[in-house]
Design an enzyme around this catalytic site. Structure first.
Site, mmCIF file in Angstrom:
data_model
loop_
_atom_site.group_PDB
_atom_site.id
_atom_site.type_symbol
_atom_site.label_atom_id
_atom_site.label_comp_id
_atom_site.label_asym_id
_atom_site.label_seq_id
_atom_site.Cartn_x
_atom_site.Cartn_y
_atom_site.Cartn_z
ATOM 1 N N LYS A 69 17.110 -20.502 27.009
ATOM 2 C CA LYS A 69 18.017 -21.380 26.249
ATOM 3 C C LYS A 69 19.503 -21.070 26.457
ATOM 4 O O LYS A 69 20.338 -21.964 26.397
ATOM 5 C CB LYS A 69 17.697 -21.306 24.749
ATOM 6 C CG LYS A 69 16.477 -22.100 24.318
ATOM 7 C CD LYS A 69 16.399 -22.077 22.808
ATOM 8 C CE LYS A 69 15.252 -22.872 22.268
ATOM 9 N NZ LYS A 69 15.328 -23.039 20.810
ATOM 10 N N ASP A 110 18.343 -28.673 18.049
ATOM 11 C CA ASP A 110 17.799 -27.889 16.929
ATOM 12 C C ASP A 110 18.505 -28.207 15.609
ATOM 13 O O ASP A 110 17.885 -28.239 14.551
ATOM 14 C CB ASP A 110 17.919 -26.387 17.214
ATOM 15 C CG ASP A 110 16.797 -25.885 18.111
ATOM 16 O OD1 ASP A 110 15.724 -26.528 18.142
ATOM 17 O OD2 ASP A 110 16.996 -24.863 18.790
HETATM 18 P P1 NAP Z 1 16.870 -13.837 16.805
HETATM 19 O O1 NAP Z 1 18.018 -14.418 17.534
HETATM 20 O O2 NAP Z 1 16.133 -12.691 17.413
HETATM 21 O O3 NAP Z 1 17.425 -13.389 15.351
HETATM 22 C C1 NAP Z 1 16.590 -12.721 14.448
HETATM 23 C C2 NAP Z 1 17.304 -12.547 13.099
HETATM 24 O O4 NAP Z 1 16.343 -11.953 12.193
HETATM 25 C C3 NAP Z 1 18.510 -11.605 13.127
HETATM 26 O O5 NAP Z 1 19.447 -12.047 12.172
HETATM 27 C C4 NAP Z 1 17.892 -10.257 12.691
HETATM 28 O O6 NAP Z 1 18.822 -9.398 12.070
HETATM 29 C C5 NAP Z 1 16.881 -10.729 11.669
HETATM 30 N N1 NAP Z 1 15.768 -9.792 11.483
HETATM 31 C C6 NAP Z 1 14.781 -9.509 12.355
HETATM 32 N N2 NAP Z 1 13.935 -8.610 11.816
HETATM 33 C C7 NAP Z 1 14.419 -8.328 10.577
HETATM 34 C C8 NAP Z 1 14.006 -7.448 9.526
HETATM 35 N N3 NAP Z 1 12.901 -6.691 9.633
HETATM 36 N N4 NAP Z 1 14.738 -7.405 8.392
HETATM 37 C C9 NAP Z 1 15.848 -8.170 8.260
HETATM 38 N N5 NAP Z 1 16.290 -9.012 9.217
HETATM 39 C C10 NAP Z 1 15.592 -9.087 10.369
HETATM 40 O O7 NAP Z 1 15.755 -14.926 16.508
HETATM 41 P P2 NAP Z 1 15.956 -16.523 16.367
HETATM 42 O O8 NAP Z 1 15.874 -17.142 17.709
HETATM 43 O O9 NAP Z 1 17.151 -16.765 15.529
HETATM 44 O O10 NAP Z 1 14.623 -16.954 15.604
HETATM 45 C C11 NAP Z 1 14.352 -16.532 14.251
HETATM 46 C C12 NAP Z 1 13.081 -17.210 13.756
HETATM 47 O O11 NAP Z 1 13.254 -18.617 13.687
HETATM 48 C C13 NAP Z 1 11.852 -16.993 14.660
HETATM 49 O O12 NAP Z 1 10.753 -16.706 13.828
HETATM 50 C C14 NAP Z 1 11.655 -18.338 15.344
HETATM 51 O O13 NAP Z 1 10.293 -18.597 15.645
HETATM 52 C C15 NAP Z 1 12.146 -19.292 14.265
HETATM 53 N N6 NAP Z 1 12.616 -20.593 14.806
HETATM 54 C C16 NAP Z 1 12.059 -21.744 14.323
HETATM 55 C C17 NAP Z 1 12.501 -22.980 14.793
HETATM 56 C C18 NAP Z 1 11.874 -24.254 14.281
HETATM 57 O O14 NAP Z 1 11.967 -25.296 14.963
HETATM 58 N N7 NAP Z 1 11.285 -24.266 13.108
HETATM 59 C C19 NAP Z 1 13.524 -23.053 15.751
HETATM 60 C C20 NAP Z 1 14.083 -21.843 16.229
HETATM 61 C C21 NAP Z 1 13.617 -20.616 15.747
HETATM 62 P P3 NAP Z 1 19.750 -8.350 12.887
HETATM 63 O O15 NAP Z 1 20.971 -9.116 13.338
HETATM 64 O O16 NAP Z 1 20.059 -7.308 11.886
HETATM 65 O O17 NAP Z 1 18.921 -7.843 14.034
#
Ligand code: NAP
Length: 276
Positions: free
Chosen positions: A66, A102
């Site tokens: 992406k 998105d």
């Molecule tokens: P990402 O870029 O890896 O970001 C993850 C976020 O979660 C960061 O803010 C991280 O905090 C936090 N995090 C991870 N583990 C944690 C924990 N144990 N405690 C507290 N905070 C934690 O991931 P992303 O791409 O944003 O995706 C996040 C989620 O959204 C995924 O589950 C994905 O499947 C979902 N999603 C859904 C859609 C949809 O269409 N519904 C679209 C996109 C994504 P730090 O900064 O402290 O590491």
């Protein structure tokens, strides 16, 4: 001539996009296809050459491409640049245009699940400051929300993102949730907490106003512990599956010339795949 579209990723087998677009192609009797294609990072430039030769009308981009495809596109729209990621490609006249749907998926999901949700909304809390949070911030900004608290485990990541997005975004640590919750009309989880049933350790939903809306963009499981707790308190909730379904609408419209609808039948078909 058959119009061909795709989703590229690495790996790609998990993608539910072929089911979504395949359902719409059949529904509208369109002479088209939508196929998953596994493209390794080093093969992206060659794939873009296939695009410029006109093999496809466009397609979707998923993990891990992406961010990297931005540099390969001939043009990228300003919102996708702000979000920092491209999830939809449209090919026209030998050029590849990159966009991000998105944020429209996030808005479409809430508009369908909680009509009027943004009309009187003044303050929102977003949990998480990763890639998905960027699209949610752009979405909320577009609705003129006065104050958006961006709370994250790592403060520096929230601060960096708040600075990039600007406007009404105030960064903070998740620990400050309790004091901010009473004036928040919307709580959005964009962290990966909730996946496979994991939960926030200390997030007292009773501190939210009874009129607050709680939404999770994690959709496996469909009802995350956060949503289950919110429902138990009688709060309004919207799950994250609709974001995936609604983000697919603009791409399909651009490639095949028909704006499809997110019907209960489509949702049920995709929902059935989450159980496996
Ligand atoms: P990402 O870029 O890896 O970001 C993850 C976020 O979660 C960061 O803010 C991280 O905090 C936090 N995090 C991870 N583990 C944690 C924990 N144990 N405690 C507290 N905070 C934690 O991931 P992303 O791409 O944003 O995706 C996040 C989620 O959204 C995924 O589950 C994905 O499947 C979902 N999603 C859904 C859609 C949809 O269409 N519904 C679209 C996109 C994504 P730090 O900064 O402290 O590491």
């Amino acid at each position: 001539m058959t119009r061909k579209a795709f989703v590229i990723g690495h790996p790609i087998a998990h993608s539910r996009s072929p089911l979504i677009h395949g359902t719409w192609l059949a529904e509208h009797g369109i002479d088209g296809s939508y196929e998953p294609i596994d493209v390794a990072p080093e093969d992206l430039p060659a794939f873009f050459e296939r695009l410029r030769r006109g093999e496809f009308v466009g397609g979707n981009v998923t993990i891990p491409h992406k961010e990297t495809v931005r540099a390969l596109c001939d043009s990228v729209d300003p919102l996708a640049r702000t979000i920092g990621a491209v999830n939809t490609l449209v090919v026209a006249d030998g050029a590849v245009h990159g966009t991000n749907t998105d944020y429209l998926g996030f808005l479409g999901n809430l508009d369908a699940g909680a009509p009027g949700w943004s009309e009187t909304l003044k303050e929102a809390i977003i949990l998480g400051a990763g890639g998905a949070a960027r699209a949610v911030l752009v979405a909320l900004k577009s609705r003129g929300i006065e104050r958006i608290h961006l709370l994250n485990r790592t403060l520096a990541n929230a601060e960096k993102l708040a600075e990039e997005i600007g406007g009404p975004v105030v960064p903070g640590l998740i620990e400050t949730y309790a004091e901010l919750a009473p004036s928040a009309g919307l709580l959005v989880n964009t962290t990966s907490i909730g996946m496979h049933g994991t939960r926030f350790e200390a997030l007292d939903l009773e501190r939210l106003p009874q009129t607050a809306l709680v939404t999770d963009i994690v959709y496996v499981p469909l009802v995350t512990p956060l949503l289950a707790d919110a429902r138990a308190l009688g709060l309004r909730t919207v799950d994250g599956l609709g974001m995936l379904l609604h983000q697919a609408v603009p791409g399909f419209a651009a490639w095949f010339g028909v704006t499809p609808t997110v019907s209960p039948a489509l949702r049920a078909r995709v929902e059935a795949t989450l159980e496996h």
